[in-house]
Scaffold this motif. Structure first.
Motif, PDB file in Angstrom:
ATOM      1  N   GLU A  80      -9.385  11.517   7.116  1.00 39.56           N
ATOM      2  CA  GLU A  80      -9.886  11.823   8.445  1.00 39.56           C
ATOM      3  C   GLU A  80      -8.690  11.861   9.410  1.00 39.56           C
ATOM      4  O   GLU A  80      -7.657  11.262   9.124  1.00 39.56           O
ATOM      5  N   PRO A  81      -8.824  12.543  10.550  1.00 38.43           N
ATOM      6  CA  PRO A  81      -7.684  12.622  11.488  1.00 38.43           C
ATOM      7  C   PRO A  81      -7.134  11.245  11.886  1.00 38.43           C
ATOM      8  O   PRO A  81      -5.924  11.096  12.082  1.00 38.43           O
ATOM      9  N   GLU A  82      -7.994  10.234  11.964  1.00 35.83           N
ATOM     10  CA  GLU A  82      -7.548   8.903  12.387  1.00 35.83           C
ATOM     11  C   GLU A  82      -6.845   8.134  11.266  1.00 35.83           C
ATOM     12  O   GLU A  82      -6.355   7.022  11.491  1.00 35.83           O
ATOM     13  N   ASP A  83      -6.780   8.690  10.059  1.00 35.41           N
ATOM     14  CA  ASP A  83      -6.149   7.989   8.938  1.00 35.41           C
ATOM     15  C   ASP A  83      -4.647   8.231   8.852  1.00 35.41           C
ATOM     16  O   ASP A  83      -3.969   7.589   8.041  1.00 35.41           O
ATOM     17  N   PHE A  84      -4.132   9.133   9.667  1.00 36.48           N
ATOM     18  CA  PHE A  84      -2.691   9.408   9.593  1.00 36.48           C
ATOM     19  C   PHE A  84      -1.957   8.274  10.294  1.00 36.48           C
ATOM     20  O   PHE A  84      -2.115   8.039  11.494  1.00 36.48           O
ATOM     21  N   ALA A  85      -1.175   7.544   9.501  1.00 34.44           N
ATOM     22  CA  ALA A  85      -0.598   6.274   9.940  1.00 34.44           C
ATOM     23  C   ALA A  85       0.387   5.799   8.874  1.00 34.44           C
ATOM     24  O   ALA A  85       0.639   6.503   7.891  1.00 34.44           O
ATOM     25  N   VAL A  86       0.943   4.615   9.097  1.00 36.59           N
ATOM     26  CA  VAL A  86       1.797   3.969   8.094  1.00 36.59           C
ATOM     27  C   VAL A  86       0.976   2.893   7.383  1.00 36.59           C
ATOM     28  O   VAL A  86       0.213   2.154   8.032  1.00 36.59           O
ATOM     29  N   TYR A  87       1.128   2.818   6.070  1.00 36.12           N
ATOM     30  CA  TYR A  87       0.395   1.855   5.256  1.00 36.12           C
ATOM     31  C   TYR A  87       1.369   0.919   4.554  1.00 36.12           C
ATOM     32  O   TYR A  87       2.375   1.358   3.981  1.00 36.12           O
ATOM     33  N   TYR A  88       1.046  -0.372   4.635  1.00 37.01           N
ATOM     34  CA  TYR A  88       1.874  -1.398   4.013  1.00 37.01           C
ATOM     35  C   TYR A  88       1.064  -2.160   2.966  1.00 37.01           C
ATOM     36  O   TYR A  88      -0.096  -2.502   3.211  1.00 37.01           O
ATOM     37  N   CYS A  89       1.694  -2.454   1.840  1.00 33.79           N
ATOM     38  CA  CYS A  89       1.097  -3.414   0.915  1.00 33.79           C
ATOM     39  C   CYS A  89       1.763  -4.767   1.159  1.00 33.79           C
ATOM     40  O   CYS A  89       2.875  -4.850   1.716  1.00 33.79           O
ATOM     41  N   GLN A  90       1.075  -5.835   0.775  1.00 31.07           N
ATOM     42  CA  GLN A  90       1.551  -7.195   0.989  1.00 31.07           C
ATOM     43  C   GLN A  90       1.069  -8.073  -0.146  1.00 31.07           C
ATOM     44  O   GLN A  90      -0.100  -7.994  -0.545  1.00 31.07           O
ATOM     45  N   GLN A  91       1.950  -8.892  -0.672  1.00 30.32           N
ATOM     46  CA  GLN A  91       1.497  -9.939  -1.584  1.00 30.32           C
ATOM     47  C   GLN A  91       1.515 -11.245  -0.793  1.00 30.32           C
ATOM     48  O   GLN A  91       2.480 -11.532  -0.079  1.00 30.32           O
ATOM     49  N   TYR A  92       0.411 -11.989  -0.896  1.00 28.69           N
ATOM     50  CA  TYR A  92       0.226 -13.170  -0.061  1.00 28.69           C
ATOM     51  C   TYR A  92      -0.164 -14.357  -0.942  1.00 28.69           C
ATOM     52  O   TYR A  92      -0.237 -14.254  -2.158  1.00 28.69           O
ATOM     53  N   GLY A  93      -0.356 -15.500  -0.291  1.00 31.00           N
ATOM     54  CA  GLY A  93      -0.828 -16.674  -1.028  1.00 31.00           C
ATOM     55  C   GLY A  93       0.215 -17.753  -1.191  1.00 31.00           C
ATOM     56  O   GLY A  93      -0.080 -18.824  -1.716  1.00 31.00           O
TER      57      GLY A  93
END
Lengths: 108, 121
Positions: A80-93
């Protein structure tokens, strides 16, 4: 320290297309403590996925996460038009939690 | 509406101290762990510190351990980050972020808009 490497660095796609983002860990991520965030310019990150595959509250079902151990993916089924962005993965815990360097999804 | 509002950022010389605050509203603050994370503009994200709902469990990134102290005041719905011996590499936008549960995991489901820390002589 677990290093997360995201690929590709930039993904150029059109609205309606499918996006597949990759996150590879240098060591196995325990208990699938792997999350995905979306960040738009000038905004704080937004949690999308946790536990590798569970959607956070209010996240549309076009977003899905998968994978285990060292290989994880975020899929956006139809952009969708609002999905254009930067995406980050993260390992947590743990106190050694880390983020990937990010994948930018841009309009083609 | 769930809201986190950070304050306390500013310009500070290397080696000096700064204290950040975060005011929480719209949720039961003492039910959740809280975190600080930071981001250099145009760069990636880094988790900095986390604290459990009752302050019984605290964790720090190696890059800040021994220099930063996270704390909370549940009566005031507030989170704090005391930053000592600041370095130029500590510069960035500091976010307050709510964890998903009572024990800190660094899994951040609500974020503030951030407060900027600049370390320069």
């Amino acid at each position: 320290e677990i290093v997360l490497t995201q690929s590709p660095g930039t993904l150029s796609l059109s609205p309606g297309e499918r996006a597949t983002l990759s996150c590879r860990a240098s060591q196995s991520v325990s208990s699938s403590y792997l999350a995905w965030y979306q960040q738009k310019p000038g905004q704080a990150p937004r949690l999308l996925i946790f536990g590798a595959s569970s959607r956070a509250t209010g996240i549309p079902d076009r977003f899905s996460g998968g994978g285990s151990r060292t290989d994880f993916t975020l899929t956006i089924s139809r952009l969708e038009p609002e999905d254009f962005a930067v995406y980050y993965c993260q390992q947590y815990g743990s106190s050694r939690g880390t983020f990937g360097q990010g994948t930018k999804v841009e309009i083609k | 509406e769930v809201q986190l509002v950070e304050s306390g950022g500013g310009l500070v010389q290397p080696g000096r101290s700064l204290r950040l605050s975060c005011a929480a509203s719209g949720f039961t603050f003492d039910d959740y762990a809280m975190n600080w994370a930071r981001q250099v503009p145009g760069k990636g994200l880094e988790w900095v510190a986390g604290i459990s709902w009752n302050s019984g469990s605290i964790g720090y990134a190696d890059s800040v351990k021994g220099r930063f102290t996270i704390s909370r005041d549940n009566a005031k719905n507030s989170l704090y980050l005391q930053m000592n011996s600041l370095r130029t590499e500590d510069m960035g936008l500091y976010y307050c972020a709510k964890d998903r549960g009572p024990q800190w995991l660094g899994l951040m489901d609500v974020w503030g808009q951030g407060t900027t820390v600049t370390v320069s002589s």
